[in-house]
Write an enzyme that holds these catalytic residues in place. Structure first.
Site, PDB file in Angstrom:
ATOM      1  N   SER A  48     102.661 -33.535 -10.699  1.00 52.38           N
ATOM      2  CA  SER A  48     102.864 -33.961 -12.081  1.00 52.38           C
ATOM      3  C   SER A  48     102.233 -35.306 -12.407  1.00 52.38           C
ATOM      4  O   SER A  48     102.149 -35.656 -13.576  1.00 52.38           O
ATOM      5  CB  SER A  48     104.354 -34.020 -12.404  1.00 52.38           C
ATOM      6  OG  SER A  48     104.980 -35.023 -11.634  1.00 52.38           O
ATOM      7  N   LYS A  92     107.603 -40.909 -12.915  1.00 52.48           N
ATOM      8  CA  LYS A  92     106.883 -40.591 -14.141  1.00 52.48           C
ATOM      9  C   LYS A  92     106.446 -41.895 -14.817  1.00 52.48           C
ATOM     10  O   LYS A  92     106.802 -42.980 -14.381  1.00 52.48           O
ATOM     11  CB  LYS A  92     107.784 -39.808 -15.133  1.00 52.48           C
ATOM     12  CG  LYS A  92     108.284 -38.484 -14.617  1.00 52.48           C
ATOM     13  CD  LYS A  92     107.298 -37.358 -14.839  1.00 52.48           C
ATOM     14  CE  LYS A  92     107.849 -36.028 -14.371  1.00 52.48           C
ATOM     15  NZ  LYS A  92     107.431 -35.592 -13.082  1.00 52.48           N
TER      16      LYS A  92
END
Lengths: 166, 172
Positions: A48, A92
């Protein structure tokens, strides 16, 4: 007489064992404090955050000072506890702080761009690889209190040593 | 012992003073490390104040013991009173009762002045539904929605102060 000599020998060994255990416990306490409040290494993996972080796994240094002082801001790479599974931590990038209006694009839901406003006390997180990231576009903004730390340095693999790219 | 005395004689009284100061600082540091580990993983003191948990918890500042073992192992259930980091202000810790776990269906009255208007919601995965016992004066999940489990800090299990309330504090 033999029993007395055995007991005194045993007492010596027991004392040494206690001393060594005490040193080990003190060391672990210090390690824990450093880990929680200053800096800790973390192994991150997954697709990701391509191309910033590798898929097979990187070891990064995470500092825990900025999030306590409220100095985490837009564009920072953070380690955050997952709102869907409290035992997992995600890595993230912060794309919106509280009060921001975030414009995002989810390739799985078509070509339309959507808009969201980040409520008070929350942040909007997104992975750099928007095609393979499960983030705020799916589960909404996350409370700031779930941020564990900020990633500031990569130590492994050695040819990627340094600050992860912007 | 004699060699030690000779070694530090060169530094003079200031050196001895510094050495003692350093030793005291180290013991203090070790004590704080130990206190911190106990605080984080086992038990800590918690002080609450405010009207949102009346009549269970009084308005005045009350001290409790809060433990972190159940929260870490996921053993917190409905009916427990927990300390949770506020989703609206990450610097604030609030004390509320856990009313719903993940995948529960919670029926609540969003406005206590209109008791007939009930709303039902399913608590999403990884989240919990918290409510204060005082429905009129509580800012809780009815206002800001379900909160992620990861924000739970402690579970209260013993009341310490005021003295007349001293004792176990569960399953009220």
């Amino acid at each position: 007489m033999k029993l007395v000599s055995y007991m005194s020998q045993w007492r010596g060994i027991a004392k040494e064992a206690m001393d060594r255990t005490a040193i080990a416990v003190k060391f672990l306490c210090c390690l824990h404090i450093t880990d929680t409040y200053f800096c800790s290494p973390t192994h991150v993996y997954g697709p990701s955050m391509l191309p910033t972080l590798n898929m097979v796994g990187d070891i990064v240094l995470v500092e825990h000072v900025s999030q306590r002082l409220g100095k985490v801001r837009h564009g920072d790479l953070v380690v955050i506890r997952s709102p869907l599974d409290p035992k997992r931590c995600l890595t993230k990038r912060i794309m919106g702080m509280e009060g921001d209006t975030v414009t995002y694009f989810d390739p799985m839901l078509g070509d339309a761009t959507r808009v969201a406003v980040v409520p008070k006390g929350h942040v909007w997180i997104q992975g750099d690889n928007i095609f393979a990231s499960h983030d705020s576009r799916h589960f909404g903004p996350v409370p700031y209190g779930l941020i564990q730390g900020k990633v500031f340095f990569r130590v492994w693999p050695l040819d990627c040593l340094g600050v992860p790219g912007q | 012992m004699l060699s030690k005395a000779m070694g530090f004689r060169n530094l003079g009284p200031l050196g001895l003073f510094a050495k003692e100061g350093l030793e005291k600082a180290f013991s203090l540091g070790k004590f704080f490390c130990f206190l911190h580990v106990t605080d984080t993983y086992l038990v800590t003191f918690v002080v609450t104040s405010g009207p949102s948990m009346l009549p269970t918890i009084d308005l005045i500042p009350t001290m409790f013991l809060g433990e972190r073992i159940s929260t870490r192992f996921g053993k917190v259930t409905r009916g427990d009173i927990v300390i949770i980091r506020s989703p609206q202000n990450p610097r604030k810790l609030i004390a509320k009762r856990l009313v719903g776990m993940e995948d529960d269906t919670v029926t609540y009255i969003s406005n206590p002045d209109e008791p007939d208007k009930q709303e039902t919601i399913v608590v999403p995965k990884g989240h919990v539904w918290i409510q204060g016992d005082n429905a009129y004066k509580s800012n809780d999940s009815r206002n800001f929605g379900a909160v992620p489990y990861g924000l739970i800090q402690h579970r209260l299990f013993w009341r310490v102060w005021p003295i007349k309330g001293f004792g176990p504090f569960w399953k009220h």
